[in-house]
Design a protein around this motif. Structure first.
Motif, PDB file in Angstrom:
ATOM      1  N   LEU A   1      -2.312  -3.742  -6.899  1.00 12.22           N
ATOM      2  CA  LEU A   1      -1.785  -3.889  -7.925  1.00 12.22           C
ATOM      3  C   LEU A   1      -2.143  -4.191  -9.577  1.00 12.22           C
ATOM      4  O   LEU A   1      -2.460  -3.983 -10.586  1.00 12.22           O
ATOM      5  CB  LEU A   1      -0.146  -3.250  -8.048  1.00 12.22           C
ATOM      6  N   MET A   2      -2.054  -5.438  -8.935  1.00 14.29           N
ATOM      7  CA  MET A   2      -2.343  -6.580 -10.033  1.00 14.29           C
ATOM      8  C   MET A   2      -3.565  -6.710 -10.717  1.00 14.29           C
ATOM      9  O   MET A   2      -4.081  -6.794 -11.523  1.00 14.29           O
ATOM     10  CB  MET A   2      -2.436  -8.164  -9.988  1.00 14.29           C
TER      11      MET A   2
ATOM     12  N   MET B   1       6.794   1.175   5.143  1.00 16.01           N
ATOM     13  CA  MET B   1       6.047   1.403   4.152  1.00 16.01           C
ATOM     14  C   MET B   1       5.875   2.464   3.170  1.00 16.01           C
ATOM     15  O   MET B   1       5.568   2.568   2.129  1.00 16.01           O
ATOM     16  CB  MET B   1       5.147   2.978   5.367  1.00 16.01           C
ATOM     17  N   ILE B   2       7.575   2.799   3.105  1.00 16.31           N
ATOM     18  CA  ILE B   2       8.272   3.776   1.651  1.00 16.31           C
ATOM     19  C   ILE B   2       7.928   2.856   1.422  1.00 16.31           C
ATOM     20  O   ILE B   2       7.790   3.244  -0.469  1.00 16.31           O
ATOM     21  CB  ILE B   2       9.303   4.741   2.347  1.00 16.31           C
ATOM     22  N   GLU B   3       8.511   1.539   1.259  1.00 15.68           N
ATOM     23  CA  GLU B   3       8.400   0.643   0.288  1.00 15.68           C
ATOM     24  C   GLU B   3       6.948   0.083  -0.594  1.00 15.68           C
ATOM     25  O   GLU B   3       7.082   0.355  -2.194  1.00 15.68           O
ATOM     26  CB  GLU B   3       8.998  -1.180   0.512  1.00 15.68           C
ATOM     27  N   LYS B   4       5.985   0.146  -0.048  1.00 17.14           N
ATOM     28  CA  LYS B   4       4.968  -0.132   0.364  1.00 17.14           C
ATOM     29  C   LYS B   4       4.266   0.820  -1.375  1.00 17.14           C
ATOM     30  O   LYS B   4       3.901   1.373  -2.582  1.00 17.14           O
ATOM     31  CB  LYS B   4       3.954   0.062   0.878  1.00 17.14           C
ATOM     32  N   ALA B   5       4.620   2.621  -0.517  1.00 23.16           N
ATOM     33  CA  ALA B   5       4.128   3.532  -1.716  1.00 23.16           C
ATOM     34  C   ALA B   5       4.916   3.216  -2.967  1.00 23.16           C
ATOM     35  O   ALA B   5       4.843   4.474  -3.947  1.00 23.16           O
ATOM     36  CB  ALA B   5       4.889   4.764  -0.575  1.00 23.16           C
ATOM     37  N   GLY B   6       6.214   2.860  -2.532  1.00 22.39           N
ATOM     38  CA  GLY B   6       7.425   2.915  -3.953  1.00 22.39           C
ATOM     39  C   GLY B   6       6.587   1.841  -4.590  1.00 22.39           C
ATOM     40  O   GLY B   6       6.171   2.208  -6.233  1.00 22.39           O
ATOM     41  N   LEU B   7       6.142   0.795  -4.436  1.00 22.55           N
ATOM     42  CA  LEU B   7       5.469  -0.243  -5.254  1.00 22.55           C
ATOM     43  C   LEU B   7       4.116   0.578  -6.155  1.00 22.55           C
ATOM     44  O   LEU B   7       4.639   0.016  -7.189  1.00 22.55           O
ATOM     45  CB  LEU B   7       4.790  -1.101  -4.555  1.00 22.55           C
ATOM     46  N   TYR B   8       3.358   1.267  -5.094  1.00 21.64           N
ATOM     47  CA  TYR B   8       2.164   1.909  -5.887  1.00 21.64           C
ATOM     48  C   TYR B   8       3.366   2.764  -7.177  1.00 21.64           C
ATOM     49  O   TYR B   8       2.455   3.147  -7.647  1.00 21.64           O
ATOM     50  CB  TYR B   8       1.243   2.690  -5.360  1.00 21.64           C
TER      51      TYR B   8
END
Lengths: 143, 245
Positions: free
Chosen positions: B33-34, B220-227
């Protein structure tokens, strides 16, 4: 945060966490509405006979500050970066400081480019080629 | 330190535990993301440079003043406010999905993921309408002494300086870069929203299939959430650069 600690902390402060999320939503909404209010104020100033450019610039600066505040809330609360270990926060934030130079240098460059073109690289003074302004009128009716 | 225990002979990190106390996947998502932030940043700063180099630029309050089903009513910023609101709201539903994941509440994750996907689709629909409106728009513009009717595209910009022509104020062609930057950057952002919707749909299917329940965590939901939050974050800046200032 490790999985175990996370699960426990969240379980104990379940309601507090959900409250925090909705509180952030309201903050973001209020900031956006303020931005819109200022945007429409700028629009009204521009429509007037004698737009005060310093005032417009100040309002635009204020919008930029509100935008940075929104970015802070999204990253810190929604993306939970505020809850991470300080070292990790720094590995994200410090590289982004490059943007400070990036923005200043390139906007400066664009402005300089304009001045050079307007004055044939400083060999003459710039005369703005505008016709006298008509009295204030309702804009945006052209479509 | 002068402890008697054997010191490692190298100063390099020897592994064994995460220095940041986050999983590999989450950390790499942050770094991705950075890098994506730098991509968007480069686009937006390039736009800023070109805009600063021009004596005139399109007035966003004039360009973006339409709203569906209101005909030719002059409503500056109204539609983009709705789009911004939709995206902020979908960010909230996403963070609630992540929160339910922490509590191992599968039903909750499913419910909030569906709302997030709907929010994403609504945003894309709005963007499709906005683009169509701009491209098929019909604006009077003075070109080489004759009046023509232009839409806003990557090759045509009818939002230049206004001059007097036969007693009325008519626009002249504006800087050609406007359309390219607007469609390029909002398009790249829209593409991110689209991939976010796909990612969230995959997450919804995997949640329904109880994959995360069996795995014991919903990371995995957390990672998708970050995106997804990142997509919202970028919109905050696109909103600033194209619509507000």
């Amino acid at each position: 945060m490790s999985q175990v600690i996370t699960a426990e902390v969240f379980h104990h402060n379940d309601n507090a966490q959900v409250k925090r999320i909705w509180k952030t939503f309201w903050i973001l909404l209020v900031l956006t509405i303020l931005e819109l209010g200022i945007g429409l104020t700028i629009y009204t100033i521009h429509k007037g006979d004698n737009p005060n450019h310093t005032l417009v610039l100040m309002f635009k600066g204020l919008i930029c500050i509100f935008t940075l505040a929104k970015a802070f809330y999204i990253v810190s609360v929604f993306m939970h970066l505020g809850d991470e270990i300080r070292n990790m926060i720094m590995t994200i934030i410090v590289p982004l400081l490059l943007f400070v130079w990036f923005i200043v240098a390139f906007l400066w460059d664009g402005n300089s480019w304009k001045n050079l073109r307007n004055t044939d690289a400083g060999s003459r003074t710039y005369i703005e080629k505008v016709q006298p302004k008509l009295p204030a009128k309702e804009k945006g009716h052209k479509d | 330190m002068t402890t008697a225990t054997a010191q490692p002979t190298t100063k390099l990190w020897s592994g064994g535990k995460s220095p940041f106390n986050v999983s590999y996947g989450k950390l790499m998502m942050w770094y991705f993301l950075m890098s994506d932030a730098f991509t968007f940043g480069a686009f937006l700063i390039s736009y800023g440079t070109i805009r600063f180099s021009q004596n005139v630029w399109a007035n966003s309050n004039q360009v973006f003043n339409a709203f569906p089903f209101t005909g030719h009513a002059n409503l500056p910023l109204a539609f983009v406010s709705l789009m911004t609101f939709i995206l902020i709201l979908s960010s909230v539903t996403m963070v609630l999905a992540v929160h339910n994941g922490h509590n191992m509440n599968r039903k909750g994750v499913e419910k909030w993921l569906i709302f997030t996907i709907l929010g994403g689709l609504a945003f894309l629909g709005c963007q499709a309408w906005e683009w169509t409106h701009l491209i098929t728009g019909d604006h009077e513009v003075l070109v080489n002494g004759t009046l023509q009717h232009w839409g806003t595209t990557v090759t045509h910009n009818p939002w230049g300086r206004e001059i007097l022509f036969n007693g009325k104020e008519v626009a002249t062609p504006g800087p050609i870069a406007f359309g390219g930057y607007f469609f390029g950057i909002t398009g790249f952002h829209g593409f991110h929203v689209f991939s976010g919707v796909i990612i969230n749909s995959v997450m919804l299917v995997k949640t329904r299939l109880r994959h995360f329940e069996q795995r014991g965590h919903y990371e995995m939901i957390e990672k998708a959430g970050l995106y997804w939050h990142f997509v919202d974050l970028v919109w905050v800046f696109v909103f600033l650069c194209f619509y507000l200032v």
